[in-house]
Design an enzyme around this catalytic site. Structure first.
Site, PDB file in Angstrom:
ATOM      1  CE  LYS A 158      38.234  46.356  30.653  1.00 32.06           C
ATOM      2  NZ  LYS A 158      38.443  46.487  31.587  1.00 32.06           N
ATOM      3  CD  GLU A 208      34.632  47.215  33.015  1.00 35.14           C
ATOM      4  OE1 GLU A 208      34.366  47.335  33.172  1.00 35.14           O
ATOM      5  OE2 GLU A 208      35.248  46.492  32.124  1.00 35.14           O
ATOM      6  CG  HIS A 248      43.437  27.745  49.305  1.00 42.96           C
ATOM      7  ND1 HIS A 248      43.315  26.511  50.394  1.00 42.96           N
ATOM      8  CD2 HIS A 248      44.323  27.559  48.539  1.00 42.96           C
ATOM      9  CE1 HIS A 248      44.494  26.549  51.040  1.00 42.96           C
ATOM     10  NE2 HIS A 248      45.121  26.837  50.152  1.00 42.96           N
ATOM     11  CE  LYS A 261      36.442  55.502  29.469  1.00 45.57           C
ATOM     12  NZ  LYS A 261      37.045  54.334  29.205  1.00 45.57           N
TER      13      LYS A 261
HETATM   14  C1  G6P Z   1      34.163  53.627  35.823  1.00 43.69           C
HETATM   15  C2  G6P Z   1      35.470  52.623  34.363  1.00 43.69           C
HETATM   16  C3  G6P Z   1      36.344  52.312  34.607  1.00 43.69           C
HETATM   17  C4  G6P Z   1      37.608  52.338  35.240  1.00 43.69           C
HETATM   18  C5  G6P Z   1      36.902  53.351  36.748  1.00 43.69           C
HETATM   19  C6  G6P Z   1      37.510  54.043  37.072  1.00 43.69           C
HETATM   20  O1  G6P Z   1      34.532  52.002  37.182  1.00 43.69           O
HETATM   21  O2  G6P Z   1      33.784  52.004  33.619  1.00 43.69           O
HETATM   22  O3  G6P Z   1      36.599  52.127  32.867  1.00 43.69           O
HETATM   23  O4  G6P Z   1      37.946  51.746  35.409  1.00 43.69           O
HETATM   24  O5  G6P Z   1      35.501  53.634  36.380  1.00 43.69           O
HETATM   25  O6  G6P Z   1      38.019  55.085  36.248  1.00 43.69           O
HETATM   26  P1  G6P Z   1      38.665  56.042  36.656  1.00 43.69           P
HETATM   27  O7  G6P Z   1      38.874  57.193  35.100  1.00 43.69           O
HETATM   28  O8  G6P Z   1      39.430  56.561  37.358  1.00 43.69           O
HETATM   29  O9  G6P Z   1      40.213  55.041  35.898  1.00 43.69           O
END
Ligand code: G6P
Length: 610
Positions: free
Chosen positions: A487, A490, A506, A605
């Site tokens: 988070k 990102e 380590h 997304k």
């Molecule tokens: C992208 C989004 C993330 C998400 C990932 C997997 O990287 O930015 O927020 O966790 O895809 O997407 P999904 O729809 O398969 O959970």
């Protein structure tokens, strides 16, 4: 990732398309465009680099108008973000196309079309498709059959929407590997990458299946499957409130979604648990049969969903005593793997359209397994349709690119599933009742953490001028630390790394100094004493500690040790509760740094291409 909208109506469609694009912004993109036909025949096009607002402004000075149109938000894959590479792409002056996905054999097709005299103005794979359709249109003068013939040459993933100025009454769309939904109106119809784009104009949707091609007119929708048979696709009503794409009183979608968590966690439990038991039937009529004799669980996911899978592994092995492996989909799909026939193959995905996750599932199907199960947030998505057993999270549409409520509802669903599986493997009624009681407490406990928002905001100031950070956790809190680090990186662009606390000596300890804040999640579990020794090791190197712990963990605040006291929670549900303060921490750091919280740079997304 790229987003598509299209409309055919008696009214002017420009406003519908622009609003649709605005609602697709959350998917991530770097340019936007639109093509509209006004029936003269004439095709008008506008494309801009940057936000949909820039396109809207360009259009306001040179309005497009017409009753048929397509529009697109592009997330660059082939060729930089530029006006020339933005969609719609054209072949000649009359044919325009928008595309989501990747055409793998585009270079070969491009060379072939070039040799035949077609001129290219962009570096995209999409323009190749435009000319391929254009070529077939020249031959048979019919858009539907031109698209149908052209797509037989394509390898890769695509959702396409195509219009031609000489056929101003319809659009032709098709999908293979990328999502596409048809919005059903009255005297008008629409298409889009997802339902959210069309909520202002309809709440009735048809999900196209892989290989479908559809002819969309204002009063008629004809769909054919990949073998050319006419097919009907069921109309479903959108289930969530149509205000879901609105920020409401919140400054950002991410904050709104963090605050929705008590409600959506509760919604995810509703109908699935009684006061003391998990209702296995609620997981699907065939659930009991599919979960019996499962000897191994293979979890596949990406991003945040992968972290949910990591937490679930601790639960599944602890409560069900069933071995569980977790792997990111992009790794799994490209290595030789062994899948036992009595394996439950479990994909976790918010969108249900992540290309790698779907590819891994399809590949594993060939190897054979007991059942395919999905934890997913989007009804009708490819993942949901291709799985034997589905638990829908009830998070509602998640708009912020950084996943929050999707994660905690995934965990809620995963814990319910784990209990159902564990019951087939000797879980006692008492233990089940204890976990279900802990689940019932979750919404209240998450609300208690949200009440600490102001204190967490205050804490976030310490991160503003830092370039690096370390997140530590042990046991099932290690994936929580991973999610916390994800988070922060990102949305605030601060380098954040997560480690199991036992690995500190380590390597990462070498990096610790006053410039490297160390965040630790430390509920009072069997590992807390060990974790406290790790904290001492950090403190002794001048590292500044930010500890999230309950009272019983007894971590004392002192100079350089900031402690945020969280409510006492059951050890099993602790990962869900401890995720929330880390979400708030990242959010506030990002706001202080002034980054684009809901649409962080370079991220999408829904990653519908590899
Ligand atoms: C992208 C989004 C993330 C998400 C990932 C997997 O990287 O930015 O927020 O966790 O895809 O997407 P999904 O729809 O398969 O959970």
């Amino acid at each position: 990732m790229c987003g598509i909208v299209g409309a055919v109506s008696e009214r002017d469609v420009q406003g519908i398309l622009l609003e649709g694009l605005r609602r697709l912004e959350y998917r991530g993109y770097d340019s936007a465009g639109m093509a509209v036909i006004n029936g003269e025949p004439e095709l008008q096009r506008a494309r801009e680099v940057g936000k949909v607002a820039a396109l809207a402004e360009a259009i306001s000075s040179h309005p497009l108008s017409g009753h048929l149109g397509i529009a697109h938000t592009r997330w660059a894959t082939h060729g930089e973000p530029s006006q020339l590479n933005a969609h719609p792409h054209m072949s000649g002056d009359h044919l325009a196309i928008v595309h989501n996905g990747i055409i793998e054999n585009y270079q070969e097709l491009r060379d072939e079309l070039k040799a035949e005299g077609f001129e290219f103005t962009s570096q995209t794979d999409t323009e190749v498709v435009a000319h391929l359709i254009g070529k077939h249109y020249q031959q048979d003068g019919n858009l539907y059959s031109a698209v149908k013939t052209a797509i037989t040459r394509l390898r890769g993933a695509y959702a396409l929407a195509v219009v031609h100025a000489d056929e101003p009454d319809h659009l032709v769309v098709c999908r293979e590997g990328s999502p596409l939904v048809v919005g059903v109106g009255i005297g008008e119809n629409f298409i889009a990458s997802d339902q959210l784009a069309l909520l202002p104009v309809t709440d009735r949707f048809m999900f196209l299946e892989e290989g479908d091609i559809a002819d969309i007119r204002k009063d008629k929708i004809d769909i054919h499957d990949r073998d050319g048979n006419p097919v009907e696709r069921a109309i479903t009503r959108f289930e969530h409130g149509s205000d879901s794409a609105d920020k409401g009183e919140y400054r950002h979608f991410m904050l709104k979604e963090i605050y929705e968590q008590p409600r959506v966690i509760k919604a995810t439990m509703e109908g699935r648990i009684t006061k003391t038991r998990v209702l296995e039937q609620a997981l699907g009529t065939d659930a009991a049969n599919l979960l019996e004799n499962v000897r191994h669980v293979q979890i596949i996911a990406c991003g945040t969903s992968f972290h949910a899978g990591m937490v679930a592994r601790y639960w599944i092995e602890d409560l069900a005593g069933v071995p569980c492996s977790v792997e990111v989909a992009s790794e799994f799909r490209y290595r030789k793997h062994v899948i036992q026939p009595d394996t439950l193959f479990l994909c976790i995905s918010q969108s249900g359209e992540t290309a790698d996750t779907l590819a891994a599932l399809r590949q594993a199907k060939k190897a054979g397994f007991r059942a395919a199960m999905a934890i997913c947030n989007v009804p009708g998505s490819s993942l949901v349709r291709e799985s034997d057993l589905v638990i829908m999270t009830q998070a509602g549409p998640e708009i912020g690119v950084a996943s929050t409520k999707a994660f905690t509802t995934q965990l809620t669903a995963l814990l319910i599933f784990t209990v159902a599986l564990a019951r087939h493997n000797g879980l006692s009624e008492e233990k089940e009742a204890e976990i279900v009681a802990a689940l019932h407490q979750l919404p209240g406990q998450v609300s208690d953490v949200l009440a600490l928002d102001a204190e967490i905001e205050d804490m976030s100031k310490a991160f503003m001028d830092k370039n690096h950070s370390l997140f530590l956790g042990r046991g099932s809190q290690y994936p929580v630390a991973m999610e916390g680090a994800l988070k922060l990186k990102e949305i605030s662009y601060i380098h954040a790394e997560a480690y199991p606390a036992g690995e500190l000596k380590h390597g990462p300890l070498a990096l610790v100094d006053s410039e490297m804040p160390v965040v630790t999640v430390a509920p009072n579990n069997a590992l807390v004493e060990k974790l406290k020794s790790n904290l001492e090791e950090v403190r002794a190197r001048g590292g500044e500690l930010f500890v999230f712990a309950d009272r019983a963990a007894d971590v004392k605040p002192e100079d350089g040790v900031h402690v945020m006291q969280l409510p006492s929670v059951h050890e099993i549900t602790a990962p869900i509760v401890y995720t929330v303060p880390l979400q708030l921490l990242s959010y506030h750091v990002a706001v202080l740094k002034g980054t684009d919280v809901d649409q962080p740079r370079n991220l999408a997304k829904s990653v519908t291409v590899e």
